[in-house]
Motif scaffolding. Structure first.
Motif, mmCIF file in Angstrom:
data_model
loop_
_atom_site.group_PDB
_atom_site.id
_atom_site.type_symbol
_atom_site.label_atom_id
_atom_site.label_comp_id
_atom_site.label_asym_id
_atom_site.label_seq_id
_atom_site.Cartn_x
_atom_site.Cartn_y
_atom_site.Cartn_z
ATOM 1 N N ALA A 73 -28.292 -22.216 11.684
ATOM 2 C CA ALA A 73 -27.756 -21.880 10.362
ATOM 3 C C ALA A 73 -28.520 -22.621 9.276
ATOM 4 O O ALA A 73 -28.830 -22.050 8.210
ATOM 5 C CB ALA A 73 -26.266 -22.213 10.294
ATOM 6 N N PHE A 74 -28.842 -23.895 9.527
ATOM 7 C CA PHE A 74 -29.625 -24.680 8.563
ATOM 8 C C PHE A 74 -31.009 -24.064 8.386
ATOM 9 O O PHE A 74 -31.505 -23.924 7.257
ATOM 10 C CB PHE A 74 -29.734 -26.126 9.044
ATOM 11 N N VAL A 75 -31.630 -23.697 9.496
ATOM 12 C CA VAL A 75 -32.947 -23.069 9.434
ATOM 13 C C VAL A 75 -32.887 -21.769 8.636
ATOM 14 O O VAL A 75 -33.735 -21.503 7.777
ATOM 15 C CB VAL A 75 -33.479 -22.818 10.859
ATOM 16 N N MET A 76 -31.877 -20.956 8.917
ATOM 17 C CA MET A 76 -31.755 -19.680 8.212
ATOM 18 C C MET A 76 -31.571 -19.886 6.713
ATOM 19 O O MET A 76 -32.174 -19.159 5.900
ATOM 20 C CB MET A 76 -30.596 -18.869 8.782
ATOM 21 N N GLU A 77 -30.782 -20.872 6.322
ATOM 22 C CA GLU A 77 -30.588 -21.151 4.897
ATOM 23 C C GLU A 77 -31.909 -21.504 4.224
ATOM 24 O O GLU A 77 -32.206 -21.042 3.115
ATOM 25 C CB GLU A 77 -29.586 -22.288 4.716
ATOM 26 N N ARG A 78 -32.706 -22.340 4.889
ATOM 27 C CA ARG A 78 -33.992 -22.707 4.300
ATOM 28 C C ARG A 78 -34.904 -21.477 4.196
ATOM 29 O O ARG A 78 -35.575 -21.274 3.182
ATOM 30 C CB ARG A 78 -34.673 -23.795 5.147
ATOM 31 N N LEU A 79 -34.963 -20.690 5.247
ATOM 32 C CA LEU A 79 -35.826 -19.509 5.240
ATOM 33 C C LEU A 79 -35.434 -18.551 4.129
ATOM 34 O O LEU A 79 -36.300 -17.985 3.435
ATOM 35 C CB LEU A 79 -35.760 -18.806 6.602
ATOM 36 N N ILE A 86 -37.635 -15.386 2.526
ATOM 37 C CA ILE A 86 -37.855 -14.648 3.777
ATOM 38 C C ILE A 86 -36.569 -13.886 4.094
ATOM 39 O O ILE A 86 -35.517 -14.495 4.322
ATOM 40 C CB ILE A 86 -38.222 -15.606 4.922
ATOM 41 N N SER A 87 -36.649 -12.585 4.120
ATOM 42 C CA SER A 87 -35.442 -11.774 4.265
ATOM 43 C C SER A 87 -35.275 -11.178 5.650
ATOM 44 O O SER A 87 -34.154 -10.838 6.050
ATOM 45 C CB SER A 87 -35.442 -10.635 3.231
ATOM 46 N N GLU A 88 -36.366 -11.044 6.401
ATOM 47 C CA GLU A 88 -36.262 -10.428 7.727
ATOM 48 C C GLU A 88 -36.076 -11.519 8.780
ATOM 49 O O GLU A 88 -37.040 -12.085 9.299
ATOM 50 C CB GLU A 88 -37.494 -9.576 8.030
ATOM 51 N N ILE A 89 -34.819 -11.812 9.071
ATOM 52 C CA ILE A 89 -34.466 -12.875 10.013
ATOM 53 C C ILE A 89 -33.556 -12.289 11.081
ATOM 54 O O ILE A 89 -32.516 -11.702 10.769
ATOM 55 C CB ILE A 89 -33.755 -14.039 9.296
ATOM 56 N N HIS A 90 -33.946 -12.447 12.321
ATOM 57 C CA HIS A 90 -33.192 -11.907 13.451
ATOM 58 C C HIS A 90 -32.572 -13.082 14.216
ATOM 59 O O HIS A 90 -33.288 -13.907 14.787
ATOM 60 C CB HIS A 90 -34.106 -11.093 14.354
ATOM 61 N N SER A 91 -31.257 -13.174 14.215
ATOM 62 C CA SER A 91 -30.562 -14.309 14.810
ATOM 63 C C SER A 91 -29.847 -13.911 16.098
ATOM 64 O O SER A 91 -29.840 -12.741 16.490
ATOM 65 C CB SER A 91 -29.552 -14.882 13.805
ATOM 66 N N GLY A 92 -29.243 -14.903 16.761
ATOM 67 C CA GLY A 92 -28.474 -14.652 17.962
ATOM 68 C C GLY A 92 -29.309 -14.355 19.189
ATOM 69 O O GLY A 92 -28.800 -13.830 20.186
ATOM 70 N N ILE A 93 -30.589 -14.688 19.165
ATOM 71 C CA ILE A 93 -31.458 -14.479 20.324
ATOM 72 C C ILE A 93 -31.353 -15.704 21.225
ATOM 73 O O ILE A 93 -31.448 -16.833 20.745
ATOM 74 C CB ILE A 93 -32.911 -14.248 19.873
ATOM 75 N N LEU A 111 -33.611 -17.798 16.789
ATOM 76 C CA LEU A 111 -33.888 -16.780 15.779
ATOM 77 C C LEU A 111 -35.385 -16.571 15.631
ATOM 78 O O LEU A 111 -36.205 -17.432 15.955
ATOM 79 C CB LEU A 111 -33.231 -17.123 14.442
ATOM 80 N N VAL A 112 -35.723 -15.392 15.154
ATOM 81 C CA VAL A 112 -37.109 -15.035 14.836
ATOM 82 C C VAL A 112 -37.127 -14.511 13.413
ATOM 83 O O VAL A 112 -36.369 -13.596 13.067
ATOM 84 C CB VAL A 112 -37.662 -13.971 15.793
ATOM 85 N N ALA A 113 -37.982 -15.096 12.570
ATOM 86 C CA ALA A 113 -38.129 -14.665 11.185
ATOM 87 C C ALA A 113 -39.540 -14.133 10.991
ATOM 88 O O ALA A 113 -40.506 -14.688 11.531
ATOM 89 C CB ALA A 113 -37.864 -15.826 10.234
ATOM 90 N N LEU A 114 -39.654 -13.064 10.236
ATOM 91 C CA LEU A 114 -40.948 -12.421 10.018
ATOM 92 C C LEU A 114 -41.391 -12.587 8.568
ATOM 93 O O LEU A 114 -40.623 -12.324 7.640
ATOM 94 C CB LEU A 114 -40.869 -10.940 10.364
ATOM 95 N N ILE A 115 -42.637 -13.031 8.393
ATOM 96 C CA ILE A 115 -43.265 -13.093 7.077
ATOM 97 C C ILE A 115 -44.433 -12.115 7.101
ATOM 98 O O ILE A 115 -45.339 -12.251 7.925
ATOM 99 C CB ILE A 115 -43.784 -14.499 6.737
ATOM 100 N N HIS A 116 -44.408 -11.154 6.197
ATOM 101 C CA HIS A 116 -45.465 -10.146 6.152
ATOM 102 C C HIS A 116 -46.523 -10.548 5.134
ATOM 103 O O HIS A 116 -46.211 -10.960 4.011
ATOM 104 C CB HIS A 116 -44.874 -8.782 5.814
ATOM 105 N N GLY A 117 -47.784 -10.403 5.531
ATOM 106 C CA GLY A 117 -48.889 -10.727 4.651
ATOM 107 C C GLY A 117 -49.180 -9.619 3.663
ATOM 108 O O GLY A 117 -48.412 -8.662 3.515
ATOM 109 N N ARG A 118 -50.325 -9.731 3.019
ATOM 110 C CA ARG A 118 -50.673 -8.816 1.933
ATOM 111 C C ARG A 118 -51.414 -7.572 2.407
ATOM 112 O O ARG A 118 -51.783 -6.721 1.595
ATOM 113 C CB ARG A 118 -51.532 -9.537 0.905
#
Length: 388
Positions: A36-42, A47-54, A59-66
């Protein structure tokens, strides 16, 4: 150390994150508050694409480049250990019997630092998959995340991870191609005889001599059945038998660990243990069962990714603090499951003098967090550069 200037600017934030995590350790798969702490920071980083409960709390968070491109995976473990902390630090664990004694609070912090920078700049092509994993110490959270499909689900093509290293020079980055951490297996031997009076051993079947002899015979697996130029450890770490001085006990237990780097070696050790136990059962007139359990596989770095990671590391820490042919460790690491699925590299980050891993006096060195975060950031930018 030429760390990324922007990361250096928020080094104090990273210190605060790490010390919060240190005060609030969680074990195994139960890293829900940490996640939960990690998700709050992200989310604060945009960073909006965060997949939790794995794997329960991963969790896995995705950052898309340019620009379009491949997906690179960066992993940090989040779990602590069941140890009563003895650092005396002002930010010591607030949870009795639990502490971050292996630096996972620092690993999580370094990946958060890289995430903040990468989310701000997005100076790369493709996507970064930030993997925050529970249960590295016990339970194989890396294996569970792989089994739950994170590699295929997020299209991860390469994977990288860092682990702090007490005793190594602060800021040193080190790795090696090929095996870097051992496979870890365990064995349990249950011996059953027949109890009796200590004064009348001829009327009993004593399990203890069989246990002692099996323990000694197991040591010959390394010295007589294995090629001496290859690494293998067989350690008997438990022997339990008896309750009182005038009773011949009817049972005994022998247990321990095996560390190796190749599956044929594991096969040989398992076979020889079975043969030794069967022979001792006949020789001592006891019943013997031997259970050999395979744990984390060996952590094996891919040659190309190791060479690439070393080049990036040299840019971050300099030639004098770079080690590209370190001695492999007999400890184990469940990042191995990710490396079985995709090419990648596992590295160590020196944090200076201090207590060893899994010690009640251990503490992560906050001064090296910007180094680790900078390494992750530069790794992404060099692996997946934008076209000029």
């Amino acid at each position: 150390m030429p760390i990324v200037n922007r990361i250096a600017e928020f080094a104090e934030d990273m210190k605060a994150w790490r010390r919060h995590l240190h005060q609030n350790p969680e074990l195994g798969f139960e890293c829900h508050e940490t996640a939960a702490f990690v998700m709050e920071r992200l989310q604060e980083f945009g960073i909006s694409e965060i997949h939790s409960g794995i794997a329960q709390s991963g969790l896995v968070a995705l950052i898309h480049g340019r620009a379009p491109g491949p997906v690179i995976g960066l992993r940090a473990d989040m779990d602590a250990l069941p140890i009563e902390e003895a650092t005396g630090a002002a930010y010591a664990s607030q949870v009795p019997g639990k502490m971050h004694a292996c630096g996972h609070d620092g690993h999580t912090t370094m990946l958060l630092g890289a995430a903040r920078y990468l989310a701000e700049t997005r100076n790369f092509a493709g996507t970064v998959a930030l993997i925050f994993q529970p249960a590295e110490e016990n339970g194989g959270g890396g294996e569970v995340m792989v089994q739950e499909g994170i590699i295929e689900r997020f299209g991860i093509e390469t994977v990288y991870a860092l682990h702090c290293e007490p005793g190594a020079p602060a800021g040193q980055l080190s790795t090696t191609p090929g095996p870097i951490m051992a496979a870890v297996d365990t064995f349990e031997v249950h011996i059953t005889g027949q109890g009796g009076h200590g004064a009348m051993p001829h009327l009993a079947v004593d399990a203890i001599p069989a246990a002692v002899s099996i323990t000694q015979a197991f040591q010959t697996i390394v010295s007589r059945n294995h090629n001496a130029v290859e690494d293998l450890v067989v350690s008997v770490t438990q022997i339990h038998a008896g309750t009182i001085d005038n009773v011949i006990n009817d049972s005994a237990f022998v247990g321990g660990t095996v560390r190796s780097f190749a599956r044929p070696v594991q096969d040989m050790v398992e076979r020889r243990m079975g043969e030794i136990c069967a022979g001792h059962a006949a020789a001592f007139g006891v019943d013997v069962t031997c259970t050999y359990t395979r744990g984390y596989p060996a952590t094996i770095n891919s040659p190309d990714q190791s060479a690439f990671a070393s080049q990036v590391a040299e840019e971050v820490c300099g030639t004098s603090l770079l080690e590209t042919d370190r001695t492999r460790e007999m400890g184990a690491e469940d990042f191995s499951y990710l490396l079985e699925k995709r090419p990648g590299c596992y590295l160590f980050l020196g944090q200076g003098e201090g207590a060893a891993w899994h010690n009640a006096a251990f503490d992560f060195n906050d001064e090296v967090s910007p180094v680790g975060a900078s390494f992750f950031a530069r790794l992404v930018e060099h692996a997946q550069p934008l076209e000029q």
